[in-house]
Motif scaffolding. Structure first.
Motif, PDB file in Angstrom:
ATOM      1  N   SER A 169     -34.412  -9.669   1.309  1.00 22.80           N
ATOM      2  CA  SER A 169     -34.765 -10.206   2.541  1.00 22.80           C
ATOM      3  C   SER A 169     -33.736 -10.680   3.541  1.00 22.80           C
ATOM      4  N   THR A 170     -32.440 -10.164   3.301  1.00 29.44           N
ATOM      5  CA  THR A 170     -31.341 -10.236   4.169  1.00 29.44           C
ATOM      6  C   THR A 170     -30.831  -8.715   4.397  1.00 29.44           C
ATOM      7  N   ASP A 171     -30.022  -8.787   5.422  1.00 29.55           N
ATOM      8  CA  ASP A 171     -29.271  -7.526   5.694  1.00 29.55           C
ATOM      9  C   ASP A 171     -28.273  -7.114   4.481  1.00 29.55           C
ATOM     10  N   ASN A 172     -28.120  -8.038   3.631  1.00 31.98           N
ATOM     11  CA  ASN A 172     -27.044  -7.795   2.437  1.00 31.98           C
ATOM     12  C   ASN A 172     -27.625  -6.404   1.673  1.00 31.98           C
ATOM     13  N   ALA A 173     -29.179  -6.075   1.736  1.00 27.96           N
ATOM     14  CA  ALA A 173     -29.570  -5.180   1.156  1.00 27.96           C
ATOM     15  C   ALA A 173     -30.297  -4.152   2.057  1.00 27.96           C
ATOM     16  N   VAL A 174     -30.081  -4.191   3.241  1.00 28.60           N
ATOM     17  CA  VAL A 174     -30.398  -3.278   4.067  1.00 28.60           C
ATOM     18  C   VAL A 174     -29.242  -1.967   4.277  1.00 28.60           C
ATOM     19  N   LEU A 175     -29.920  -0.814   3.783  1.00 30.68           N
ATOM     20  CA  LEU A 175     -28.895   0.248   3.621  1.00 30.68           C
ATOM     21  C   LEU A 175     -29.528   1.346   4.819  1.00 30.68           C
ATOM     22  N   ARG A 176     -28.134   2.114   4.989  1.00 37.30           N
ATOM     23  CA  ARG A 176     -28.438   3.093   6.081  1.00 37.30           C
ATOM     24  C   ARG A 176     -27.364   4.463   5.477  1.00 37.30           C
ATOM     25  N   TYR A 177     -28.134   5.527   5.500  1.00 41.96           N
ATOM     26  CA  TYR A 177     -27.578   6.772   4.813  1.00 41.96           C
ATOM     27  C   TYR A 177     -26.811   7.517   6.069  1.00 41.96           C
ATOM     28  N   ASN A 178     -25.936   8.350   5.500  1.00 39.90           N
ATOM     29  CA  ASN A 178     -25.231   9.463   6.528  1.00 39.90           C
ATOM     30  C   ASN A 178     -24.561  10.275   5.623  1.00 39.90           C
ATOM     31  N   ILE A 179     -24.416  11.448   6.447  1.00 39.06           N
ATOM     32  CA  ILE A 179     -23.755  12.535   5.798  1.00 39.06           C
ATOM     33  C   ILE A 179     -22.356  12.473   6.426  1.00 39.06           C
ATOM     34  N   ILE A 180     -21.333  12.359   5.536  1.00 41.95           N
ATOM     35  CA  ILE A 180     -19.986  12.432   6.122  1.00 41.95           C
ATOM     36  C   ILE A 180     -19.263  13.845   5.887  1.00 41.95           C
ATOM     37  N   ARG A 181     -19.611  14.505   4.912  1.00 38.35           N
ATOM     38  CA  ARG A 181     -19.035  15.731   4.792  1.00 38.35           C
ATOM     39  C   ARG A 181     -19.858  17.016   4.364  1.00 38.35           C
ATOM     40  N   GLN A 182     -19.662  18.097   4.999  1.00 37.93           N
ATOM     41  CA  GLN A 182     -20.699  19.520   4.371  1.00 37.93           C
ATOM     42  C   GLN A 182     -19.419  20.503   3.942  1.00 37.93           C
ATOM     43  N   SER A 183     -19.604  20.984   2.806  1.00 45.43           N
ATOM     44  CA  SER A 183     -18.852  22.153   2.468  1.00 45.43           C
ATOM     45  C   SER A 183     -19.623  23.241   1.914  1.00 45.43           C
ATOM     46  N   PRO A 184     -19.274  24.481   2.247  1.00 42.58           N
ATOM     47  CA  PRO A 184     -18.521  24.793   3.472  1.00 42.58           C
ATOM     48  C   PRO A 184     -19.041  24.335   4.759  1.00 42.58           C
ATOM     49  N   ASP A 185     -18.281  24.418   5.951  1.00 42.76           N
ATOM     50  CA  ASP A 185     -19.027  24.053   7.148  1.00 42.76           C
ATOM     51  C   ASP A 185     -19.262  25.212   8.056  1.00 42.76           C
ATOM     52  N   LYS A 186     -19.602  26.439   7.051  1.00 41.49           N
ATOM     53  CA  LYS A 186     -19.885  27.639   7.983  1.00 41.49           C
ATOM     54  C   LYS A 186     -21.539  28.014   7.381  1.00 41.49           C
ATOM     55  N   PRO A 187     -22.395  28.373   8.620  1.00 38.19           N
ATOM     56  CA  PRO A 187     -21.888  29.003   9.718  1.00 38.19           C
ATOM     57  C   PRO A 187     -22.131  27.757  10.935  1.00 38.19           C
ATOM     58  N   SER A 188     -22.339  26.608  10.306  1.00 36.98           N
ATOM     59  CA  SER A 188     -22.404  25.286  11.209  1.00 36.98           C
ATOM     60  C   SER A 188     -21.997  24.186  10.521  1.00 36.98           C
ATOM     61  N   PRO A 189     -21.219  23.212  11.096  1.00 36.33           N
ATOM     62  CA  PRO A 189     -20.878  22.022  10.274  1.00 36.33           C
ATOM     63  C   PRO A 189     -22.064  20.883  10.020  1.00 36.33           C
ATOM     64  N   ASN A 190     -23.073  21.344  10.713  1.00 37.85           N
ATOM     65  CA  ASN A 190     -24.250  20.293  10.803  1.00 37.85           C
ATOM     66  C   ASN A 190     -25.576  21.094  10.404  1.00 37.85           C
ATOM     67  N   MET A 191     -25.551  21.610   9.295  1.00 39.05           N
ATOM     68  CA  MET A 191     -26.718  22.457   8.725  1.00 39.05           C
ATOM     69  C   MET A 191     -27.938  21.659   8.463  1.00 39.05           C
ATOM     70  N   PHE A 192     -27.581  20.237   8.047  1.00 36.54           N
ATOM     71  CA  PHE A 192     -28.475  19.369   7.390  1.00 36.54           C
ATOM     72  C   PHE A 192     -28.277  17.949   7.964  1.00 36.54           C
ATOM     73  N   TYR A 193     -29.335  17.173   7.966  1.00 39.20           N
ATOM     74  CA  TYR A 193     -29.689  16.030   8.607  1.00 39.20           C
ATOM     75  C   TYR A 193     -30.128  14.946   7.540  1.00 39.20           C
ATOM     76  N   ILE A 194     -29.713  13.619   7.591  1.00 37.82           N
ATOM     77  CA  ILE A 194     -30.270  12.737   6.621  1.00 37.82           C
ATOM     78  C   ILE A 194     -30.861  11.597   7.333  1.00 37.82           C
ATOM     79  N   ASP A 195     -32.269  11.407   7.055  1.00 36.43           N
ATOM     80  CA  ASP A 195     -32.588  10.088   8.017  1.00 36.43           C
ATOM     81  C   ASP A 195     -31.970   8.910   7.361  1.00 36.43           C
ATOM     82  N   PRO A 196     -31.392   8.245   8.226  1.00 34.54           N
ATOM     83  CA  PRO A 196     -30.646   7.131   7.979  1.00 34.54           C
ATOM     84  C   PRO A 196     -31.106   5.949   7.362  1.00 34.54           C
ATOM     85  N   GLU A 197     -32.751   5.686   7.473  1.00 29.44           N
ATOM     86  CA  GLU A 197     -33.194   4.808   6.740  1.00 29.44           C
ATOM     87  C   GLU A 197     -34.016   5.365   5.600  1.00 29.44           C
TER      88      GLU A 197
END
Length: 765
Positions: A279-307
């Motif tokens: 019931s507090t922000d202590n357990a509210v999570l957000r997701y993020n992609i911090i690295r993609q390997s390899p980064d070709k043909p684009s470093p942003n081939m995928f996206y993650i919904d933060p919630e």
């Protein structure tokens, strides 16, 4: 006298006696009574029912049988394990208690001091002994108990006051009592209450993730333990701190996405958990992609919904081409952060491995439009390997090839299979090819994938190929026709008789070659063959009963050889069905029979013949031609192959040689004079006692010449012949004469010397 006073007086008397005994120099060994006279109990709040306070040491030096204890305070007792325990919850016990132990062998008293008690008003001896008057019953009054809040993970020092319970009673007339989980129940000792002020304290750091709240009961009692106020509920709430990082169930996740998938295709979902207060922000999570390997043909081939943690594609479908991407596997490092993703939030990481899977968007193509192969006529096996190219993912249904022959094989002489190791097509000859029939074959081969192609891709001309197969001529061996050759002949035909004429031809019709014949396998050595004409004749008598004949058939193998370069050979079989000729006399079985002295049925004997129908049974079995046998023996027919031997009168224990004549049904019939050894035995208690001596006939063979001389010299006109059993003299008319011949044999009187000699000659024959 009340219990407390009695116990006190007993204690004082015991002390006097004890001191007197010591002054008298008491004897060594076991001293009945309490082994320890003085005990101490520390007061840490109200005593709980059944809570052991101390263990007394009492020994009446006789096993403590029947010992009884009395405690000056009736709210306490000594249990079976000698523990001093409260009978019920006790708020105040008084500073001193006495325990009286009594049995047939001991009478003793011990003292228990209670320390740490709050200062009471002065009491009389009766109060000290727990015998004071009970306070009048008072109705319950209300307690003011506010909820108490404490933050988890607090640091020392402890104990720490977290709140106060307020009583409407005047101070000094009551004490506070705290019960429930966290006080006197597990986890014990977390919370305590000051019995005078009502201050509630926590004794150590709390963990909200273990227990997020506590519910206890507070009451007040007078100094005699009587309830004054309550019980009332005390709620302690543990406030959450952000002390737990987000945790993924697994450290590595795997997912797949089909090549050319449209943008926004969901690949997988990442989920982390946080043990803090949801019931507090202590357990509210957000997701993020911090690295993609390899980064070709684009470093942003995928996206993650933060919630939600859903990973989707953001690369275009045309670029998501498995055959043009630098790799088919991508690794993403995913971070989950609590506090709704703020900078002060705690983080947890995991790895997502995404594989770009193949779809069948490339048709297989032959590396050459034409393949050629040479094969020897008459051979089998793989003649050529067909190779193809396929840009799809190896070892998948989109890459694995399926080959088929679509033209040029009307006789189905060829087969093609896929080599699972390299995807090549292995063309094989499964029916031997004949150069003289067809020297050249042209096959049309098609290749497809196990999986169907995608709708916008089809099989083109490169998915078919032509195979030219040239058949090479070789010198083939002669072929027998028919093979096998079957003929039928009667056994025992004369040596040199014609049996069969072999016929072998050379498949090489374009070559002029001669053929010679020879015997390759003739198990009995009965046959010969003309090397040029192939005529087979007998070189020995044919015997149907030979062990080389099976099921009336005799098999020989012949070889034919041409004069090619190099010479070639072929083999053929000759099967001779042999018809039976009546050339084997029948015989009787079994040859030995046992019978008791008083029995009449001797045995059932049967006939056997190596010949077959109609030269075998039915058999005729009868007594031999010696006169007089019918007086003692009788043979009766049972069926077409067996007869019953019977005794007409009892015989003594001995071995008898019974002559029989058996005749088969052949044309002409064959007869055989044979004998059955009959052992007449003494039968007692289900056991047969038989003579171990040989039969009379067998035992006197060596003396036959001597006996004949004796007969000729001594008997002259009165001669005897052996037709009976051992030790029994039988005349030709079957009557016993009681006279023994030499060697223990009875002889029969003959009617004339000439007839006797004539019969002896017949017997010798």
């Amino acid at each position: 006298m009340e219990i407390g006073v009695r116990i006190l007086l007993a204690f004082l008397v015991h002390q006097v006696v004890h001191v007197g005994g010591q002054e008298d120099g008491g004897q060594g060994g076991c001293v009945p009574g309490f082994q320890v006279k003085h005990y101490q109990v520390e007061y840490r709040g109200p005593f709980q029912e059944g809570q052991p306070l101390t263990q007394v040491e009492f020994d009446d030096c006789a096993g403590n049988d029947g010992v009884k204890f009395e405690v000056s305070n009736p709210n306490f007792q000594v249990d079976e394990d000698l523990n001093l325990v409260p009978r019920r919850g006790v708020l105040y016990s008084g500073p001193v208690m006495f325990i009286h132990g009594l049995s047939t062998h001991a009478d003793d008293t011990a003292q228990v001091d209670v320390t740490g008690l709050p200062d009471p008003s002065p009491h009389a001896l009766r109060d000290i002994l727990g015998l004071g008057q009970m306070l009048p019953y008072r109705s319950k009054r209300s307690l003011l108990i506010p909820p108490m809040i404490i933050t988890e993970n607090q640091r020392a020092p402890f104990p720490r006051i977290i709140g106060r319970v307020i009583s409407t009673e005047k101070p000094g007339n009551h004490i506070f009592r705290l019960t429930g989980h966290g006080a006197d129940q597990d986890p014990k000792g977390l919370f305590t209450i000051d019995i005078e002020t009502g201050d509630v304290s926590v004794s150590r750091s709390l963990d909200r993730e273990a227990i997020d709240s506590y519910q206890l009961e507070v009451s007040t009692t007078d100094l005699g333990g009587n309830l004054v106020e309550g019980p009332a509920i005390l709620v302690v709430i543990v406030i959450d701190q952000n002390d737990n990082r987000p945790i993924f169930k697994e450290t590595r996740y795997t997912g797949e996405v089909l090549e050319a998938s449209p943008t926004g295709t969901t690949v997988m979902t990442m989920t982390a958990f946080d043990a803090d207060d949801p019931s507090t922000d202590n357990a509210v999570l957000r997701y993020n992609i911090i690295r993609q390997s390899p980064d070709k043909p684009s470093p942003n081939m995928f996206y993650i919904d933060p919630e939600r943690g859903d990973i989707v594609t953001i690369i275009s479908s045309t670029l998501l081409d498995r055959e043009t991407l630098p790799t088919t596997t991508y690794e993403l490092e995913i971070v989950a952060k609590d506090m709704a993703g703020s900078e002060v939030g705690l983080t947890g990481t995991a790895t997502a491995t995404i594989t770009i899977t193949d779809k069948n968007d490339h048709a297989p193509e032959f590396t050459h439009p034409l393949f050629e192969a040479n094969v020897d006529e008459g051979s089998r096996g793989v003649v050529v390997n067909l190779t193809v190219d396929d840009r799809d993912d190896p070892a998948t249904g989109a890459w694995r090839a399926i080959y088929s022959i679509i033209n040029g094989d009307p006789s189905q002489s060829f087969e093609i299979h896929t080599n699972p190791d390299n995807n090549e097509g292995m063309l094989s000859v499964v029916k031997p090819l004949d150069y003289e029939a067809t020297a050249f074959h042209m096959l049309l081969i098609k290749v497809e994938n196990e999986d169907p192609l995608v709708p916008d891709v089809g099989y083109g001309p490169s998915s078919t190929a032509t195979v030219h197969v040239t058949v090479l001529d070789i010198n083939e061996g002669p072929v027998f026709s028919p093979d096998p050759l079957t003929v039928t002949w009667m056994e025992n035909v004369p040596v040199g008789s014609f049996v069969a004429s072999l016929n072998a031809t050379d498949p090489d019709i374009l070559q002029i070659q001669s053929i010679r014949y020879a015997v390759l396998r003739d198990p009995a050595g009965w046959l010969s063959v003309n090397p040029v004409s192939g005529t087979v004749n007998t070189s020995a008598s044919l015997d149907r009963e030979s062990p080389y004949v099976h099921d009336n058939k005799y098999t020989a193998v012949f070889i034919a050889t041409d004069n090619g370069s190099p010479p070639a050979t072929g083999t053929g079989s000759l099967i001779i069905n042999l018809e039976d000729y009546n050339d084997n006399a029948p015989y009787v079985f079994p040859s030995v029979a046992r019978v008791c002295e008083d029995a009449h049925e001797v045995a059932i004997v049967g006939g056997r013949d190596r010949d077959i129908y109609p030269n075998a049974g039915p058999f005729k079995i009868e007594l031999g031609k010696q006169p007089g046998l019918e007086k003692t023996w009788k043979v009766t027919r049972v069926n077409s192959t067996h007869s019953q031997i019977m005794l007409l009168h009892s015989l003594q224990k001995a071995n008898y040689q019974l002559p029989l004549l058996i005749t088969d049904s052949g044309v002409p019939p064959l007869s055989n004079n044979t004998e059955v050894k009959v052992q007449v035995c003494v039968c007692k208690k289900n056991r047969m006692h038989c003579s171990s001596a040989h039969s009379h006939r067998a035992g006197l063979l060596m003396l036959l010449a001597t006996l004949l001389l004796i007969l000729l010299c001594d008997v002259q006109q009165e001669g005897w012949v052996w037709v009976g059993r051992e030790g029994d003299k039988v005349r030709r008319d079957g009557q016993s004469l009681g006279r023994r011949g030499k060697g223990g044999k009875h002889m029969e009187k003959r009617k004339g010397l000439d007839k006797g000699r004539k019969r002896e000659k017949e017997n010798e024959k």
